[in-house]
Motif scaffolding. Structure first.
Motif, PDB file in Angstrom:
ATOM      1  N   THR A 257       0.857  -1.178   0.000  1.00  0.00           N
ATOM      2  CA  THR A 257       0.000   0.000   0.000  1.00  0.00           C
ATOM      3  C   THR A 257       0.894   1.228   0.000  1.00  0.00           C
ATOM      4  O   THR A 257       1.758   1.383   0.866  1.00  0.00           O
ATOM      5  CB  THR A 257      -0.910   0.013   1.247  1.00  0.00           C
ATOM      6  OG1 THR A 257      -1.694  -1.178   1.232  1.00  0.00           O
ATOM      7  CG2 THR A 257      -1.811   1.224   1.243  1.00  0.00           C
ATOM      8  N   GLY A 258       0.709   2.069  -1.003  1.00  0.00           N
ATOM      9  CA  GLY A 258       1.462   3.319  -1.083  1.00  0.00           C
ATOM     10  C   GLY A 258       0.527   4.476  -0.777  1.00  0.00           C
ATOM     11  O   GLY A 258      -0.611   4.287  -0.344  1.00  0.00           O
ATOM     12  N   HIS A 259       1.022   5.689  -0.979  1.00  0.00           N
ATOM     13  CA  HIS A 259       0.209   6.874  -0.723  1.00  0.00           C
ATOM     14  C   HIS A 259       0.375   7.865  -1.862  1.00  0.00           C
ATOM     15  O   HIS A 259       1.488   8.092  -2.334  1.00  0.00           O
ATOM     16  CB  HIS A 259       0.619   7.536   0.595  1.00  0.00           C
ATOM     17  CG  HIS A 259       0.297   6.715   1.787  1.00  0.00           C
ATOM     18  ND1 HIS A 259       1.134   5.737   2.288  1.00  0.00           N
ATOM     19  CD2 HIS A 259      -0.807   6.690   2.571  1.00  0.00           C
ATOM     20  CE1 HIS A 259       0.579   5.167   3.329  1.00  0.00           C
ATOM     21  NE2 HIS A 259      -0.601   5.722   3.524  1.00  0.00           N
TER      22      HIS A 259
ATOM     23  N   ILE B  90      -3.024   4.107  -1.873  1.00  0.00           N
ATOM     24  CA  ILE B  90      -3.223   3.466  -3.164  1.00  0.00           C
ATOM     25  C   ILE B  90      -2.590   2.082  -3.122  1.00  0.00           C
ATOM     26  O   ILE B  90      -1.643   1.840  -2.378  1.00  0.00           O
ATOM     27  CB  ILE B  90      -2.629   4.291  -4.331  1.00  0.00           C
ATOM     28  CG1 ILE B  90      -1.140   4.560  -4.121  1.00  0.00           C
ATOM     29  CG2 ILE B  90      -3.376   5.582  -4.543  1.00  0.00           C
ATOM     30  CD1 ILE B  90      -0.439   5.179  -5.301  1.00  0.00           C
ATOM     31  N   SER B  91      -3.112   1.200  -3.936  1.00  0.00           N
ATOM     32  CA  SER B  91      -2.604  -0.163  -3.991  1.00  0.00           C
ATOM     33  C   SER B  91      -1.547  -0.251  -5.084  1.00  0.00           C
ATOM     34  O   SER B  91      -1.802   0.087  -6.234  1.00  0.00           O
ATOM     35  CB  SER B  91      -3.749  -1.119  -4.292  1.00  0.00           C
ATOM     36  OG  SER B  91      -3.256  -2.417  -4.439  1.00  0.00           O
ATOM     37  N   VAL B  92      -0.355  -0.689  -4.707  1.00  0.00           N
ATOM     38  CA  VAL B  92       0.736  -0.875  -5.668  1.00  0.00           C
ATOM     39  C   VAL B  92       0.865  -2.384  -5.896  1.00  0.00           C
ATOM     40  O   VAL B  92       1.135  -3.129  -4.958  1.00  0.00           O
ATOM     41  CB  VAL B  92       2.065  -0.287  -5.137  1.00  0.00           C
ATOM     42  CG1 VAL B  92       3.183  -0.507  -6.132  1.00  0.00           C
ATOM     43  CG2 VAL B  92       1.912   1.188  -4.802  1.00  0.00           C
TER      44      VAL B  92
END
Length: 104
Positions: free
Chosen positions: A59-61, A69-71
């Motif tokens: 999970t990133g931002h 956001i999903s990476v």
């Protein structure tokens, strides 16, 4: 060093035309990319080893909004420098040496 500088150097040191040097460089890069993409290691003697590494999903931002956001998981290239390459690096200057250079 740019690609054209590499081609110039290869042509001069191997005593070949620039067009042949460009072909050699392109072929080497293509071979490295296709080898690593298949999951095999690509060793360049005196330089190091290129290989494929797995990066798990995370999970990133979003930098602007801060929204998570999903990476997705992916493969990424990885490089490990050879001992010869590492040993060729200059030592880090001490703080006093750096101050002397800036005061001149």
């Amino acid at each position: 060093m740019t690609k054209s500088e590499m081609i110039d150097h290869l042509a001069a040191s191997a005593d070949i035309s620039k067009s042949k040097a460009a072909i050699v460089l392109s072929s080497l890069v293509d071979l490295a990319v296709t080898t690593v993409a298949k999951g095999e290691k690509f060793a360049l003697p005196g330089v190091g080893i290129f290989e494929r590494a797995y990066r798990p999903a995370r999970t990133g931002h979003n930098v602007k909004t801060g929204e998570p956001i999903s990476v997705p998981d992916k493969f990424a290239p990885k490089f490990k420098a050879s001992k010869q390459f590492k040993d060729a690096m200059p030592p880090v200057p001490t703080r006093k040496a750096a101050e002397k250079k800036s005061s001149k």
